[in-house]
Design an enzyme around this catalytic site. Sequence first.
Site, PDB file in Angstrom:
ATOM      1  N   LYS A  80       0.839  -1.195   0.000  1.00  0.00           N
ATOM      2  CA  LYS A  80       0.000   0.000   0.000  1.00  0.00           C
ATOM      3  C   LYS A  80       0.876   1.248   0.000  1.00  0.00           C
ATOM      4  O   LYS A  80       1.868   1.321   0.731  1.00  0.00           O
ATOM      5  CB  LYS A  80      -0.912  -0.025   1.231  1.00  0.00           C
ATOM      6  CG  LYS A  80      -1.950   1.095   1.296  1.00  0.00           C
ATOM      7  CD  LYS A  80      -2.835   0.932   2.536  1.00  0.00           C
ATOM      8  CE  LYS A  80      -3.883   2.026   2.633  1.00  0.00           C
ATOM      9  NZ  LYS A  80      -4.720   1.880   3.839  1.00  0.00           N
ATOM     10  N   SER A 155      -9.642   2.036   2.992  1.00  0.00           N
ATOM     11  CA  SER A 155      -8.837   2.812   2.059  1.00  0.00           C
ATOM     12  C   SER A 155      -7.882   1.971   1.227  1.00  0.00           C
ATOM     13  O   SER A 155      -7.346   2.418   0.222  1.00  0.00           O
ATOM     14  CB  SER A 155      -8.016   3.863   2.821  1.00  0.00           C
ATOM     15  OG  SER A 155      -7.095   3.241   3.718  1.00  0.00           O
ATOM     16  N   SER A 179      -9.558  -0.344   7.203  1.00  0.00           N
ATOM     17  CA  SER A 179      -9.037  -0.215   5.846  1.00  0.00           C
ATOM     18  C   SER A 179      -8.298  -1.434   5.314  1.00  0.00           C
ATOM     19  O   SER A 179      -7.915  -1.455   4.148  1.00  0.00           O
ATOM     20  CB  SER A 179      -8.114   1.008   5.747  1.00  0.00           C
ATOM     21  OG  SER A 179      -8.857   2.193   5.887  1.00  0.00           O
TER      22      SER A 179
END
Length: 491
Positions: A80, A155, A179
Amino acid sequence: MTDVTAMTATQIAGLVATGAASAVEVTQAHLDRIAAVDGRVNAFLHVDTEGALAAARDIDARRAAGAELGPLAGVPVAVKDVLTTKGVPTTVGSKILEGWRPPYDSTIVQRLRAAGTVMLGKTNMDEFAMGSSTEYSAYGPSRNPWDTDRIPGGSGGGSAAALAAYEAPLAIGSDTGGSIRQPGAVTGTVGAKPTYGGTSRYGLVAFSSSLDTPGPCARTVLDAALLHAAIGGHDPRDSTSIPAPVPDVVAAAKLGATGDLSGVRLGIVTEFGGEGAEPGVTAAFNEAVDTLTKLGAEIVEISCPHFRYALPAYYLIAPSECSSNLARFDGVRFGLRTGDDGNRSLEEVMSLTREAGFGPEVKRRIMLGTYALSSGYYDAYYGQAQKVRTLITRDFTAAFERVDALISPTTPFVAFPLGARTSDPYQMYLADLFTIPSNLYGGPGISVPCGLSEGLPVGLQVMAPTMADDRMYRVAAALESAVGTLTPPTM
C-alpha cells in the site's frame, strides 16, 4: 510451468525453495499479469519492474549458493502506498506527494526485504487512507475484480484488488478504522489488522497515530499469518511498538485449518444485530455461524453497549489526529509547492499548496478535526470522544472475560457501485461500522470470506483481545477450511 499467479504464497514459496520455479519466473509471471489486467483494475500506482526482478535474481542466487531462505522467499508482494520505500514513489494517494521518493524504507518494507519477498510496487488507496472505497484517490479509483463497476473497499482497495485480480499473492495494507478488513470482505480476500503496536508504524505516513496499524492481506488465512509473522514484532524506532514477540499466528492458522474449534467460545455482539446490514450479508453471516457451531465452537450473545457510539467517537478522534499530522504538508519541506512566484507570503504559499494538493475528503476531515480541537470545543468533542473510547475498551475487556473472540459481519453491505456513496459521506462512513470498535480498543481483527450475497463476497470478522492475534487466525482458518476460498469471475 503451472500458472503461478493462481497459487497461494505458500505454494509459490515451496516452488522457489525446491527450485521447481525460479523467483525470476514467478516475478515475471506476476508482472505480466499486472500488465494484462491492471488497466481495468487500477490496483497499482507504481510498478517497480526493475527493482522486483533485481530482488528476484538475488533470491535465486542465494538459493543456488545454498543459503537458508525464509518461508516467504521469492513470493511477490504488493505494498500500500502509505509506506515509505527508498527511491520508489510514495504518494499516499495524494497530489501533495506526487513524485516524492523517500530516502528510507519503512520498517515494514525493511522486514519484507529481509524475509526475501519481492516487492512488485505500490498500490492505490484513498488519499491519506481517508475513505472506504478507494474513490478518494487522487489517481482514480481502483475497481473490484468481481465487478469492475463496483468499489474494492477502502482505504486499501488497491491491495485487496491486486489480490483478487491475481496480480499478487500477498499485499500489505494499513487499518485505521477498517481499511484492511473492509476491502478484504468486499473482494473475497483475507485482511488482518494486528494488535495496535504489534506492527511498526515507522515509515507509515500518519493519518491517525493512535489508530493506524499496518497489516497483512492475502487470499488464504495461512498466507496472511505467514506475512504477519514476517512483518510483526517490536521496533525501537516506533514509540508505540509493543516490546513482546508476535503470538504464534502461523501455528494457530495451521491448527484452525484442522477444522476443530472444540472448547472455543465465540460471542456475537448484540448491538450489531439491528444496524442495517443487508439481508444477504446477514444470511451469509448466519450460515457461517452455523458452520462454526458444527466445527465445535460455542456461540453466545454478548452485549457491548457502547459499540453503538464507536462511529461518532471515531469521526472525532481520527480527524483530530489527522488535523495535527497533516499540518506538516506545508509546501516548504517536501512534496508539492504551489504559488511560490516570489511575490507571495509563506502563508499564501501554504494555502495555495494545500488547496491544490489535498482532495475533498482530506479537507473535510482536516476541518472537522481542527474544529474539534479548537478552543472552547476540545472538551465537548475530542475529550468526550476519548471517554467513549475508554468505555468501548471496557466493553471489550468485559466481553473477553466470557468469550475467546467476538464475531460479526465485516461490513454491513457488499461492494456498492462506483459513485453510489461519494455524495453522502455518512453513508460512506457506515462501511466501517463493524470494524471501527477494534481500532478504538487496539485489539486485532481479521476478515475472512464466508459466502456470497447477490454473487458478491461477504466477509466474517473475528475480533480478539490485544496480543491474542493467534486466536483470530485459528477461528478464521477453521471457517476457511469449511467454507473454502472465493474465486472471482475470470478477468
